[in-house]
Scaffold this active site. Sequence first.
Site, PDB file in Angstrom:
ATOM      1  N   HIS A  43       0.830  -1.200   0.000  1.00 48.16           N
ATOM      2  CA  HIS A  43       0.000   0.000   0.000  1.00 48.16           C
ATOM      3  C   HIS A  43       0.867   1.254   0.000  1.00 48.16           C
ATOM      4  O   HIS A  43       2.080   1.192   0.198  1.00 48.16           O
ATOM      5  CB  HIS A  43      -0.922   0.021   1.223  1.00 48.16           C
ATOM      6  N   LYS A  79      -0.798   4.871   4.483  1.00 46.58           N
ATOM      7  CA  LYS A  79      -1.683   3.911   5.157  1.00 46.58           C
ATOM      8  C   LYS A  79      -1.180   3.678   6.574  1.00 46.58           C
ATOM      9  O   LYS A  79      -0.009   3.326   6.784  1.00 46.58           O
ATOM     10  CB  LYS A  79      -1.763   2.600   4.389  1.00 46.58           C
TER      11      LYS A  79
END
Length: 233
Positions: free
Chosen positions: A130, A134
């Site tokens: 990600h 995040k």
Amino acid sequence: MKIALLGYGKMGKTIEALAIKRGHTIVLRCDDTSENDLKNADIAIDFSIPEAAFNNISKCLNNNTPIVSGTTGWLDKYNDAVALCKDKDGAFIYASNFSLGVTIFFELNKTLAKMMSNLKEYTIDLEEIHHTQKLDAPSGTAITLAESIIDNHQKYTQWKLDSNAENTVSISAKRLDNVPGTHRIKYVSAVDTLEIKHTAHSREGFALGAIVAAEWLVDKTGVFTMKDVLNIR
């Protein structure tokens, strides 16, 4: 629909743009809310932060406002949210990932785990990647995938980050610039590798799924998942 957006970061702004294109109206944009703020909303969509999610969900359910939540990292209180929803005769959907493609990916993962359960020659590797913003690791999606493997495979009893422990689904969590979300599951043996993978190209897939879920949830009562929204049996 008149939508309250609880959490107005990048996801909230993406949901707003797509919702308006689909003919909906945004009546509230905030990171934390009170019951009074919700009086003009037909439904709330929560993509806030772990510390605020349960409070937002509770306020919605206490206000009889249907709530769709995609915030991860708060699931130690999920059963409390379910109990409150039932007590208030409310409407609630939580998903670790609202992407329509990921919902299908979850089912592929479940089926594959069952098929591989008796093949002792294979070990499993689960990787998620990600963007660097995040906050939680591993991702909620990766945890959902790992828990489904545990439920459907005879060998595995737990998951951990970067583990070589016996009977453990090891999750590798990477954070790179400009990666909306990639999840890959590999079954590896001495002779071959079997792999399934989902790659998100943008946040729009997550936002669209959340809006579709909200459209489906209006005028319903109960606790649901994306499988209900997509009629996956």
